[in-house]
Design an enzyme around this catalytic site. Structure first.
Site, short mmCIF file in Angstrom:
data_model
loop_
_atom_site.label_atom_id
_atom_site.label_comp_id
_atom_site.label_asym_id
_atom_site.label_seq_id
_atom_site.Cartn_x
_atom_site.Cartn_y
_atom_site.Cartn_z
N ASP A 95 0.87 -1.17 0.00
CA ASP A 95 0.00 0.00 0.00
C ASP A 95 0.92 1.23 0.00
O ASP A 95 2.03 1.17 0.52
CB ASP A 95 -0.87 -0.03 1.25
CG ASP A 95 -1.75 1.22 1.37
OD1 ASP A 95 -2.36 1.59 0.36
OD2 ASP A 95 -1.80 1.80 2.47
N ASP A 154 -7.17 -1.46 4.41
CA ASP A 154 -6.72 -2.52 3.50
C ASP A 154 -7.19 -3.90 3.96
O ASP A 154 -6.72 -4.92 3.45
CB ASP A 154 -5.18 -2.52 3.43
CG ASP A 154 -4.64 -1.23 2.83
OD1 ASP A 154 -5.14 -0.83 1.77
OD2 ASP A 154 -3.74 -0.63 3.43
#
Length: 805
Positions: A502, A704
């Site tokens: 990420d 996430d």
């Protein structure tokens, strides 16, 4: 239900309507080996009839979870006493797994614990304990805060075994003396005549056989009573054969005046002594393998100074309650997680973050239990106490990881379950072969070879090979700030070939910083003083980043006479008689002010992934400032290391492609997936998995979460918050990408260590049993080898505790 099928009731969480129940039912029926599946929405349960030869509860649970639901189960950890080898652990595990309502039971020989997941509506902890006791062992629920008591009990047991060993050695040494002097090359050794007397030897061997060795008879009886066999059976059979044969020869010699009798009293006594020595070494080494837990627990403060009813008092840590006001003096550990109410200080949080520089704390800031208050007095309100603190959560994760099994252990478990009966069979065949064919009629020689087979074969090394490595590896990883949630994740991590990172908060710091300043018609300091004074009234994150950056340069900011936020454009303020504007191109276009001199620079900054803003003072362009979420100092080095390990590194973000590619270039990342919504990240992970990739997702563990759950391994990067630990398979406490490479490296080293242990455990038995059967090993030498095999496996695993990454 046929004789070949089994029935299980599995509690399910997450169902919201009848469609959910139907979906789970259909999914389970498609699973190979499942005959029928009925899902009850009202009771939130599924009743499944399946063929155990084709599938098992693990696959059924996995199917339910893959459909997006949870398997709701209560968990309990039991302390087990009385286990002597891997066969014991396997038997207890099988016994508990057979109980209705038990979803999964893992017994760890090294930790002497059992972790059980069960449906509380069908079975309780008392039933589990009864089942263990029925199998001939003792069990008790592992209680919070009782770790020291358990450690003390283990130390007491070690002291007891030490005394038994020395007493056994005292009785065995004269017998060993007599045995050694028998050989032609040792005939020069003086031997008292009394030691050749069979009744003296009997007097010396009997206490060792039946008092010191009583534990082996008790263990063997319990095992045989439950129609199974363990190491105790092998030891009891081998030593008893030697002892009772010698007793028979001694009795037969009465009245014959025979002097040099073929006695084997020393065999039984020396064997028991050597086995006790091996067990003693093993117990001490196993104690060291859980050192990581003790180190983590040692970080905690023992007491806390709290204020109750206006009175300041010192109380034990376990007595601190949520909402208590805690006083933390300089040099003391912060006892619990909380929020600072009063005071200022620097707090050393290196135990959690790995960052050696202390963090400044003031009113409103959060503090974490077990961190060190360096120089100021703090008044803290306790928000999390006991098992809810960050450190307690870390200890819990490490304990659970050490208690779970890696898939690689299944082979060893399967072999351990049938090992002892096979060895007894081989010993019988050895005796028959020697007595009837090799040395016909020589009972003593045939018995000696059979005893050697019995004592050299021990499933302990097989049983300890995996759990000790998992304990040592996960414990060392925790010290390095890497929390593996279970043994299976520690094993899976070394198979990874693709790492998805990420962007925000993972590759980058997660907060914008002032990066570029271009001044026109005034110097940089004057420009920043005007812009900082104007922006300090704004609540916008970019404005706060600018003010923070200017403050770090030591530039004093004056008060504004007026301030106005212009949504979508920027701000206007009056500073020291100047009408100051800070904002976008559109703001200057609206005001009719040209920004041509800096247009190209502004475009270049934006291409580099930065947010550029224009500044105007008294109607004239004063300069340009840029803000960006910069990459962490270690990100580039971490990416290079991951590439060097042969891994494909991908950055995935919801940001626009231009910004994403700029950050990726700076970090050295070649592959970028940009403009992806949080719910789309899981789909991107699935695409890579469909290509046969083993994928790890590295994110912050909150937005996430879907991708973390979908990936083969989810790694939450951050400071070990509850959400992060729940969402991920691995939590990287130190918030740096270098921990990703460390986690994979730790996995590789642990699996390598397990394979070494399993290889030597298998090789030892594969070579040792034939050697003993062929007559190349005396029973006492076989006993020494057996003891050494278990100790060597544990010592090899302990090498992981010294790993440096």
């Amino acid at each position: 239900m046929s004789a070949k099928t089994a029935e299980a009731t599995v509690p399910i969480s997450g169902m919201t309507c009848a469609a959910c129940a139907l979906r789970i039912e259909k999914g389970l029926k498609k699973l190979e080996g499942v005959e029928t599946a009925n899902v009850n929405l009202a009771l939130e349960k599924s009743t499944v009839v399946y063929d155990p030869a084709v599938t098992d509860l693990d696959h059924i649970r996995g199917k339910i979870e893959s459909l997006g639901y949870g398997v709701a189960a209560d968990k309990v950890e039991l302390n087990i006493t009385g286990m002597t080898c891997a066969a014991c652990a396997t038997r207890i595990e099988k016994g508990m797994n057979k109980l209705p309502g038990v979803l999964k039971a893992n017994v760890n020989l090294a930790l002497e614990t059992a972790q059980v997941e069960y449906d509380a509506s069908q079975i309780g902890t008392a039933d589990l304990i009864r089942q263990v006791e029925k199998l001939g062992y003792q069990a008790a629920r592992k209680e919070e805060g009782k770790e020291q008591e358990q450690a003390d009990r283990r130390q007491m047991e070690i002291r007891r075994q030490t005394i038994k060993f020395w007493v056994s050695l005292l009785f065995s040494l004269p017998l060993l003396w007599a045995m050694v002097s028998h050989f032609s090359f040792t005939s020069f050794i003086w031997l008292p005549d009394a030691l050749m007397n069979p009744w003296v030897q009997l007097a010396l061997a009997t206490p060792v056989q039946f008092i010191i060795g009583a534990q082996f008879y008790v263990g063997a009886y319990k095992a045989l009573r439950n129609k199974s066999a363990n190491m105790d059976v092998l030891v009891a059979l081998g030593t008893s054969a030697a002892y009772f044969y010698s007793l028979y020869v001694a009795i037969s010699s009465i009245g014959t005046h025979a002097h040099m009798l073929e006695l084997y009293f020393e065999t039984s006594a020396v064997l028991i002594t050597l086995i006790l020595l091996g067990k003693l070494f093993e117990a001490k080494a196993k104690g060291r393998s859980s050192e990581a837990i003790r180190k983590l627990m040692g970080l905690q403060a023992k007491t806390a100074v709290v204020v109750r009813d206006g009175v300041e008092m010192t109380v034990p840590l376990e007595d601190v309650r949520q909402g208590d006001i805690v006083h933390v003096k300089p040099g003391e550990k912060v006892p619990v997680d909380g929020v600072v109410l009063e005071g200022q200080s620097a707090v050393d949080e290196s135990m959690l973050t790995g960052e050696s520089i202390p963090v400044d704390k003031a009113a409103g800031d959060s503090v974490i239990g077990a961190t060190l208050n360096k120089n100021g007095f703090l008044k803290v309100k306790a928000t999390k106490v006991g098992r809810e603190t960050a450190l307690a959560q870390i200890i819990k994760v490490v304990e659970e990881a050490q208690g779970t099994k890696a898939p690689i252990q299944r082979l060893a478990d399967s072999i351990s379950g049938v090992f002892v009966p096979i060895v007894v069979g081989i010993a019988v065949l050895t005796f028959v072969a020697w007595y009837f064919w090799v040395l016909p009629g020589n009972f003593a020689e045939a018995l000696e070879k059979a005893i050697a087979v019995l004592v050299i074969a021990c499933p302990c090394a097989l049983g300890l090979a995996t759990p000790t490595s998992i304990m040592a590896g996960s414990g060392r990883a925790a010290e390095l700030g890497i929390l593996f949630k279970g043994g299976e994740h520690l094993e899976t991590a070394h198979h990874l070939d693709t790492i998805i990172l990420d962007k925000t908060g993972t590759v980058t710091k997660g907060e914008p910083e002032l990066t570029d300043v271009l001044a026109i018609e005034m110097n940089e300091e004057q420009l920043l003083a005007l812009v900082g004074a104007a922006e300090k009234n704004s609540e916008h994150p970019l404005a706060q980043a600018i003010v923070k950056g200017i403050g770090e340069k030591g530039i004093a900011l004056t008060q504004t006479t007026s301030f106005e936020a212009i949504p979508g454009y920027g701000i206007r303020a009056e500073v020291d008689g100047h009408d100051v504007l800070v904002g976008t191109r559109r703001l200057l276009e609206r005001e009719g002010i040209s920004f041509t001199p800096v247009a190209e620079t502004m475009l270049a900054l934006e291409k580099a992934g930065k947010t550029a803003m224009l500044a105007v003072a008294s109607g004239k362009l004063a300069g340009l400032i840029a803000v960006a979420d910069t990459i962490k100092p270690t990100s580039k080095q971490a990416v290079e290391r991951l590439k060097a390990m042969g891994l494909t590194v991908i950055m995935m973000t919801g940001d626009n492609r231009q910004t994403a590619e700029a950050i990726a270039r700076e970090a050295g990342i070649d592959h970028v997936i940009a403009e992806v919504l949080p719910e789309g990240k899981a789909a991107e992970v699935k695409k890579l998995q469909a290509q046969g990739k083993k994928v790890a997702m590295v994110g912050d563990g909150i937005n996430d979460a879907p991708a973390l759950a979908t990936a083969d391994i989810g790694m939450a990067i951050g400071t070990g918050t509850d959400v992060a630990m729940e969402a991920a398979d691995i939590t990287l406490m130190r918030g740096e990408l270098t921990s990703v490479a460390d986690a994979i490296e730790m996995s590789k080293r642990t699996i390598r260590n397990i394979k070494q242990n399993l290889f030597w455990a298998f090789a030892y038995n594969t070579l040792g049993i034939p050697f003993a059967a062929l007559g190349f090993l005396a029973p006492w030498l076989a006993g020494a080898a057996m003891a050494f095999s278990s100790v060597s496996v544990v010592l090899n695993a302990l090498r992981l505790q010294r790993v440096k990454l």
